[in-house]
Design an enzyme around this catalytic site. Structure first.
Site, PDB file in Angstrom:
ATOM      1  N   ASP A  12       0.808  -1.198   0.083  1.00 29.13           N
ATOM      2  CA  ASP A  12       0.057   0.018  -0.033  1.00 29.13           C
ATOM      3  C   ASP A  12       0.872   1.254  -0.057  1.00 29.13           C
ATOM      4  O   ASP A  12       1.807   1.386   0.686  1.00 29.13           O
ATOM      5  CB  ASP A  12      -0.822   0.181   1.326  1.00 29.13           C
ATOM      6  CG  ASP A  12      -1.865  -1.044   1.146  1.00 29.13           C
ATOM      7  OD1 ASP A  12      -2.230  -1.476   0.199  1.00 29.13           O
ATOM      8  OD2 ASP A  12      -2.478  -1.061   2.145  1.00 29.13           O
ATOM      9  N   ASP A 131     -13.667  -7.078  -6.818  1.00 27.73           N
ATOM     10  CA  ASP A 131     -13.830  -7.276  -5.260  1.00 27.73           C
ATOM     11  C   ASP A 131     -15.142  -7.998  -4.937  1.00 27.73           C
ATOM     12  O   ASP A 131     -16.257  -7.291  -5.602  1.00 27.73           O
ATOM     13  CB  ASP A 131     -14.061  -5.938  -4.557  1.00 27.73           C
ATOM     14  CG  ASP A 131     -12.499  -5.558  -4.763  1.00 27.73           C
ATOM     15  OD1 ASP A 131     -11.639  -6.004  -4.975  1.00 27.73           O
ATOM     16  OD2 ASP A 131     -12.434  -4.098  -4.291  1.00 27.73           O
TER      17      ASP A 131
END
Lengths: 257, 213
Positions: A12, A131
Site C-alpha cells: 500500500d 472485489d
C-alpha cells in the site's frame, strides 16, 4: 516443466511511501518503496503490486515518481492499482515504468473504460480488479456480487458474469479479492476462484485472506489460480517469499526458485 | 561513446527497456528514438514492442521505420524483444492476418492452436503471463552466464514459428514447444521481456551491450 505460478507481494502506498508497517531486518527506512521492492526482488518475488491509497487525485505525480524510482532499480514486472480512472492515468504509470495497471472502481462505473484502455495500450497491461462478496443464503447455490468502496457498497452485479464481460472487454488478467476473506487470515475464497476459472480463460490472481503458506498453496492447487497475492504475511517478517516458494514447490507446484 | 538506440514506434514499454539497458551499460548513450538517422548511426539497436501486430506494423510504416529496422538488422548488433521479434517474421495470424517485415520466412501463430496437444480437461490460459523456462538450443554470446532452462518473464498470446529451424536459439514449452529466441548473424530476438526478468534478463542485456560481431 513450463510456466511457473507466481507470488506477488502487494504494497500500500500513500503519498509515495509504503505504509501499513513493512518490517524487515536490514532495511533502514521501512517506508522506502525502492528498498522494499529491491528486498522482495532479492527474495524472489515474481512481480510487485503497488496499491495507491492516497485519497486525493492530485498525488498521481507523486505515485508516478515513486514508480519511476522503483523501476530504475528493480527489474521485475510492476503493477499499479488505485485511482486509475483515465487513459492518461494509465499512460503516466506505464511511462513511469509500470508494466500493468489494475482498474477497479472505474471499471464498475464505466465498463467501456476497460475496452478503451485495452484497445489503446494492449490487454497485456490491463488488469481488472474484482472485489467480490458472497450474497447467497446458506441453502442457496453460491453467488457472488461485485462490491465497491472496500466492500461496503454492493452493486447488484453478478461477479462471474462481470468477470466474463471484463475479459470480453479486453482485461488481460483478473485480480480477484474476496471481500469476505480480506483481512481474516482464513485463506482465499477457493470456491470463488474455482468458479471464475471455469468461466474465463485469462490468468487469475487470488487475493484476500492469506494467513499461512498453506493458504498460498491452496490458492493454486485447489483454487486453480495462476498467481497468489499477499501483503501482511510477507510484510511483518512472518515468512519470506523464498520460504513461500520452497513450501509451494514441495507441494508439487511449479515455481521460479 | 557507445550509442545504443531503442526504436520508438509508440508500442509499449520503451522506457522500461531504456532503463534496463542504461542500468547494464551505464557508460553508453541510450537513445529512445524514432529518428532514422539516430537509429542508423547507433552502434547497437534494440527493437522492443508490445501490443497488436496491426498497430505495430501501422506505426512502423507511418513513421517511415520499416526499412530502417531492416537496415539496422542487416548491419549492426540488433536485439528484438517480444513484438520486436514477432514482426521480423513474414506474416502474423493476429488481427485476421498481417504482413510483417519478412526478414525471416515463417509465421506468427496464436496459442489457441496448441489446445489440441493438451491432455483432456487441461487448457492454456491466454495470454501466457509469467516466468517460463528458456532452453538454449544454440550456443550464443548472449547466453553467457545464463543457465540453460533459466526463467524469464513472458507476456504474449502469439509465438513465432520460423521455417528455418536453424534460427532457433532458445525454445520454451507452453502447450507447444516453440521458438522463444532466435539468432542469425548480428540479430538476436527473444519473446520474453529481459528488461523485466531480474538478474538473468539483465545479464542478457549486458551480454548484448558487450556483443561484438
Amino acid at each position: 516443466m513450463g510456466l511457473a505460478k507466481r507470488i506477488i507481494p502487494c504494497l500500500d502506498v500513500d503519498n509515495g511511501r509504503v505504509v501499513k508497517g513493512v518490517n524487515f531486518v536490514g532495511i533502514r527506512d521501512a517506508g522506502d518503496p525502492v528498498e522494499i521492492a529491491a528486498r522482495y526482488n532479492r527474495e524472489g518475488a515474481d512481480e510487485i503490486t503497488f496499491l495507491d491509497i492516497t485519497a486525493s487525485s492530485d498525488d498521481r505525480e507523486t505515485m508516478a515518481h515513486m514508480v519511476e524510482q522503483v523501476a530504475s532499480q528493480v527489474f521485475i514486472p510492476l503493477t499499479v492499482g488505485g485511482g486509475i480512472r483515465k487513459l492518461d492515468d494509465i499512460r503516466r504509470m506505464l511511462n513511469a515504468g509500470a508494466d500493468k495497471v489494475s482498474i477497479n472502481t472505474a471499471a464498475v462505473f464505466n465498463p467501456d473504460f476497460v475496452r478503451e484502455a485495452s484497445d489503446y495500450f494492449g490487454s497485456q497491461c490491463i488488469v481488472v480488479a474484482i472485489d467480490a462478496k458472497r450474497v447467497n443464503a446458506p441453502d442457496e447455490p453460491l453467488k457472488w456480487e461485485i462490491f465497491t468502496h472496500g466492500g461496503r457498497k454492493g452493486t447488484g452485479i453478478d461477479a462471474l458474469a462481470w468477470a466474463e464481460k471484463m475479459v470480453e472487454f479486453g482485461a488481460g488478467e483478473l485480480l480477484v479479492t474476496s471481500m469476505d476473506r480480506d483481512g481474516t487470515k482464513s485463506g482465499f475464497d477457493l470456491e470463488l476462484m474455482q468458479a471464475l476459472n471455469e468461466r474465463v480463460n485469462v490468468p487469475l490472481i487470488a487475493s484476500g485472506g492469506v494467513g499461512s503458506l498453506q493458504h498460498l498453496a491452496d490458492g493454486i492447487l485447489t483454487g486453480k489460480a495462476d498467481a497468489v497475492l499477499a501483503a501482511s504475511i510477507f510484510h511483518f517478517g512472518q515468512h519470506t517469499i523464498g520460504e513461500a516458494k520452497a513450501f509451494m514447490a514441495e507441494q508439487g507446484i511449479e515455481m521460479r526458485l | 561513446m557507445e550509442r545504443i538506440a531503442i526504436i520508438n514506434y509508440n508500442m509499449g514499454n520503451l522506457h522500461s527497456v531504456g532503463r534496463a539497458v542504461q542500468h547494464v551499460a551505464p557508460m553508453a548513450q541510450v537513445d529512445i528514438t524514432s529518428d532514422p538517422k539516430v537509429i542508423l548511426n547507433a552502434d547497437r539497436v534494440v527493437f522492443p514492442g508490445q501490443g497488436a501486430a496491426r498497430d505495430c506494423m501501422g506505426e512502423l510504416y507511418r513513421l517511415g521505420l520499416a526499412e530502417v529496422v531492416l537496415e539496422a538488422a542487416k548491419t549492426k548488433p540488433f536485439l528484438g524483444i517480444c513484438m520486436g521479434m514477432q514482426v521480423l517474421m513474414q506474416h502474423s495470424d493476429e488481427n485476421q492476418g498481417i504482413h510483417c517485415l519478412g526478414l525471416y520466412p515463417g509465421q506468427v501463430k496464436h496459442f489457441s492452436g496448441a489446445h489440441a496437444n493438451l491432455p483432456a480437461g487441461e487448457r492454456l490460459k491466454i495470454p501466457q503471463m509469467g516466468w517460463n523456462q528458456v532452453w538454449q538450443v544454440q550456443a550464443h554470446p548472449l547466453w553467457k552466464g545464463i543457465e540453460d532452462g533459466a526463467r524469464f518473464y513472458f507476456v504474449h498470446s502469439y509465438y513465432v514459428a520460423p521455417e528455418n529451424a536453424g534460427l532457433q536459439a532458445g525454445v520454451t514449452d507452453y502447450g507447444v514447444h516453440y521458438t522463444s529466441a532466435l539468432a542469425a548473424d548480428n540479430v538476436f530476438a527473444i519473446q520474453c521481456h529481459p528488461e523485466k526478468s531480474s538478474r538473468d534478463g539483465l545479464r542478457l542485456l549486458e551480454n548484448f551491450a558487450n556483443w561484438s560481431i
